[in-house]
Motif scaffolding. Structure first.
Motif, mmCIF file in Angstrom:
data_model
loop_
_atom_site.group_PDB
_atom_site.id
_atom_site.type_symbol
_atom_site.label_atom_id
_atom_site.label_comp_id
_atom_site.label_asym_id
_atom_site.label_seq_id
_atom_site.Cartn_x
_atom_site.Cartn_y
_atom_site.Cartn_z
ATOM 1 N N ARG A 163 -1.010 9.085 -5.388
ATOM 2 C CA ARG A 163 -1.615 7.762 -5.549
ATOM 3 C C ARG A 163 -0.955 6.721 -4.640
ATOM 4 O O ARG A 163 -1.634 5.906 -4.023
ATOM 5 N N HIS A 164 0.368 6.739 -4.563
ATOM 6 C CA HIS A 164 1.084 5.712 -3.807
ATOM 7 C C HIS A 164 1.295 6.103 -2.350
ATOM 8 O O HIS A 164 1.511 5.228 -1.523
ATOM 9 N N GLY A 165 1.269 7.392 -2.069
ATOM 10 C CA GLY A 165 1.491 7.849 -0.701
ATOM 11 C C GLY A 165 2.956 7.937 -0.357
ATOM 12 O O GLY A 165 3.449 8.977 0.060
ATOM 13 N N LEU A 166 3.690 6.842 -0.528
ATOM 14 C CA LEU A 166 5.116 6.772 -0.204
ATOM 15 C C LEU A 166 5.864 6.110 -1.352
ATOM 16 O O LEU A 166 5.413 5.090 -1.884
ATOM 17 N N LEU A 167 6.990 6.686 -1.740
ATOM 18 C CA LEU A 167 7.843 6.096 -2.764
ATOM 19 C C LEU A 167 9.289 6.439 -2.448
ATOM 20 O O LEU A 167 9.591 7.531 -1.970
ATOM 21 N N ARG A 168 10.184 5.504 -2.722
ATOM 22 C CA ARG A 168 11.609 5.833 -2.644
ATOM 23 C C ARG A 168 11.999 6.679 -3.852
ATOM 24 O O ARG A 168 11.431 6.526 -4.937
ATOM 25 N N ALA A 169 12.976 7.549 -3.664
ATOM 26 C CA ALA A 169 13.432 8.387 -4.767
ATOM 27 C C ALA A 169 13.941 7.531 -5.921
ATOM 28 O O ALA A 169 13.730 7.857 -7.093
ATOM 29 N N ASP A 212 -1.859 12.219 7.344
ATOM 30 C CA ASP A 212 -2.790 11.162 7.750
ATOM 31 C C ASP A 212 -2.065 10.061 8.513
ATOM 32 O O ASP A 212 -2.603 9.515 9.491
ATOM 33 N N LEU A 213 -0.833 9.743 8.103
ATOM 34 C CA LEU A 213 -0.059 8.729 8.820
ATOM 35 C C LEU A 213 0.271 9.189 10.237
ATOM 36 O O LEU A 213 0.281 8.384 11.169
#
Length: 660
Positions: free
Chosen positions: A403-409, A456-457
């Motif tokens: 959902r977010h694509g990117l998240l910090r741990a 995709d990025l």
């Protein structure tokens, strides 16, 4: 030890039963004792036959004090439902059961009180029927009398069995202690009490008081009026805090481990209405409501993310939903905007109640996302609702990353997740056993990425660099900061990671190619299929260069074909429209060899020069090299210095050179 709460209609003998079991007075206020009516939460404890200690949170039964009741049952793993033999099932019995169901409590015991005044059988059968249609299911029942003592030994034994059946929380879980009392003691300072559902707290430990996030150090710690160095949940605790004035803490605040909870005002939830609710059957969502979790309550605005669905994943019997028989149930995905920020995890159970409604409707909800993305575009809300409707009640890290694509741990951990895991389930409602999830490796630093979004990025970055090259063909490349802004990424290091060679390069022949970061700029390396890896003709400039520049380069290469080491002079380059940017672009494209700022030769000229110089007597002078190459000092000196840097020749102390 364990902690359970009472529940039931007003004047059905909850406090009297707790008093008979523990020998302690749960009512703390003089007004409560005078009126014989519980107004606020009461606390008492006992030792079970097996030696286990059990604490009770005694809640008020009057409809006017439902918020206090919800503050009591919110953090506990089990309940003691009380129904009187002479009163039977009553409206507050139903509302309390709906609240128990909504917050996700799945362990309980039925006590039918006043067995000395009426036959407990009819009331017991009626109450068990209601409990069976709730998440408590087939609860054990005991008939008792707090006055005569009848049934108390059986109730103690049943409580021991209930406690033995409760899941044991993890001592390493993050701490979230909902404050239910706060007061000051002369000579000690601020004291708060609450039910610790999981994790460990210890003297000297520093926690954060939400929502202000003020640090609070534990000066002293008590469990059931006994001093302790550390306590592991489940437990009733009192904390003497240093660094927090007595006027600051209040019921509904929470003490939490730093960095292990997301303090948020915006959440996406799955709402469910169970058949045990007094208003079951209506599927219309309220626009304004009050959210309860733990001892906290806050007004909330409700934004539906799609229409209600009968049953559904979060309903009874559905995957990820609470256990219970099928019935009149529906689910809906909604976004809640809270007035006050709360420390939450995905998978948390919250309760929604509208105190202004006559029917006292109570909705249970499961938190699916504690930091949801914006849904501003047309159709985005409905799309988000469809996506979340397919999620289980305990989403995994992969669900959130998709959902977010990117998240910090760290952000994922604050959501209650680790890479490659589902959230730790509340002790009251453990999820079904699931297959272990593959761990998600960081793409750079502590950044985690959904694989599809990362691919995709890469494509978008290649397209952005290609577009930049088309708009400014002579540019050295695209800066990482410009690329970060173009892709809307939060960190430049993500661009640097995207520019590293992919383990699986794109197989699409129409892909623009692989982006490389060289000299602080992003450039595109054109993609070639293995079947057509033909060397590019150097006399044919790449089509991306402007026609005037391409024509000038072609003219230079024609001149150099006749005299390989007679580099064009500055005037000739100016006449051909080749300035410094054009020469740099041609050199980057491999069309010219840029020996110095003003000296350009044909590609491969350095190898040809080495071949010529190798035939000279070693060592040789600059004049000998100039004559052999058929050029001037203007070209010979920069070319020899270039060959020195390339480690083709070696300059000796007497200014002569030799081949390496």
């Amino acid at each position: 030890m364990q902690v359970i709460a009472t529940a039931g209609h007003v004047d059905h003998g909850k406090s009297a039963l707790v008093r008979a079991l523990t020998g302690m007075e749960p009512d703390r206020w003089a007004e409560e004792k005078l009126r014989g009516l519980t107004i606020d939460l009461g606390f008492a404890w006992m030792t079970l036959p097996g030696g286990e200690r059990l604490a009770f949170v005694d809640v008020p039964g009057h409809e006017r004090f439902v918020p206090n009741m919800l503050a009591g049952v919110g953090p506990v793993p089990a309940v003691l439902v009380v129904v009187s033999a002479d009163g039977g099932w009553m409206p507050q019995s139903a509302e309390h059961l709906a609240a128990i169901d909504a917050v996700g409590i799945r362990h309980g015991l039925l006590a039918v009180t006043r067995a000395d005044l009426a036959d407990p059988g009819p009331a017991m059968r009626q109450a068990l029927g209601h409990l069976a249609r709730s998440g408590l299911g087939q609860a054990e029942a005991v008939a008792v009398s707090a006055v005569t003592g009848e049934g108390l030994p059986e109730l103690r034994a049943a409580l021991a069995r209930l406690v033995a059946s409760l899941p044991v929380p993890d001592a390493g879980d993050p701490v979230r202690l909902w404050v239910d009392r706060s007061f000051s003691i002369r000579g000690s300072g601020t004291v708060v009490t609450g039910t610790l559902p999981a994790g460990t707290i210890a003297t000297g430990q520093e926690l954060l008081l939400t929502p202000s996030m003020r640090p609070a150090r534990i000066r002293g710690l008590e469990m059931l009026n006994e001093r302790a160095a550390s306590v592991t949940g489940v437990a009733r605790v009192a904390l003497n805090l240093r660094g927090i004035p007595a006027v600051v803490p209040a019921r509904g605040m929470a003490l939490v481990d730093a960095g292990r909870w997301t303090v948020t005002k915006l959440i996406d939830v799955r709402l469910s209405l169970r058949s045990s609710s007094p208003s079951a059957g209506t599927a219309r969502l309220p626009e304004e409501t009050t959210l309860h979790i733990g001892s906290a309550r806050t007004p909330a605005r409700v934004r539906p993310l799609g229409p209600p669905i009968p049953g559904g994943p979060g309903g009874p019997g559905g995957p990820g939903g609470p256990a219970g028989p099928p019935g009149n149930a529906w689910t809906a995905i909604a976004r809640l905007t809270l007035r006050d920020a709360l420390p939450l995890h995905v998978g948390d159970r919250v309760l929604l109640r509208d105190p202004g409604r006559a029917d006292g409707r109570i909705l249970g909800a499961t938190v699916l996302d504690v930091a949801p993305p914006a849904v501003a575009r047309r159709g985005a809300a409905a799309a988000a609702g469809r996506e979340l409707a397919a999620w289980p009640d305990h989403p995994s890290a992969a669900d959130l990353l998709r959902r977010h694509g990117l998240l910090r741990a760290g952000a994922l951990a604050a959501m209650g997740l680790t890479a490659g895991s589902a959230p730790a389930a509340p002790s009251a409602a453990p999820p079904a056993t699931a297959a272990p999830l593959a761990p998600v490796a960081p793409v750079v630093g502590d950044w985690l990425a959904d694989p599809a979004r990362w691919a995709d990025l890469r494509r978008r970055l290649a397209a952005a660099v290609a577009a930049h090259a088309r708009s400014d063909p002579l540019a050295i490349g695209m800066s990482p900061e410009a690329a970060r802004a173009a892709l809307g990424l939060p960190d430049r290091t993500l661009i640097e990671a995207l520019a590293r060679p992919a383990l699986d390069p794109p197989a699409d022949p129409g892909a623009p190619g692989q982006v490389q970061l060289t000299g602080g700029y992003l450039r595109l390396v054109p993609q070639q299929s293995p079947e057509r890896q033909e060397p590019r003709k150097l006399t044919e400039p790449v089509s991306s260069l402007p026609p005037l520049v391409a024509s000038g380069i072609r003219a230079v290469l024609t001149d150099l074909a006749r005299a390989p080491f007679m580099a064009p002079e500055a005037g000739r380059l100016e006449d051909l429209g080749l300035d410094q940017r054009a020469l740099a672009a041609a050199a980057r494209a491999g069309l010219l060899l840029r020996v110095s700022e003003q000296i350009v030769l044909a590609p491969g000229a350095e190898a040809e020069a080495a071949h010529v110089l190798a035939r000279l007597p070693q060592p040789f002078t600059t004049a000998q090299a100039r004559q052999a190459l058929g050029t001037t000092r203007r070209v010979a000196i920069p070319l020899l210095e270039y060959l020195d840097r390339a480690r083709i020749t070696q300059r000796l102390p007497d200014d002569r050179r030799r081949m390496r």
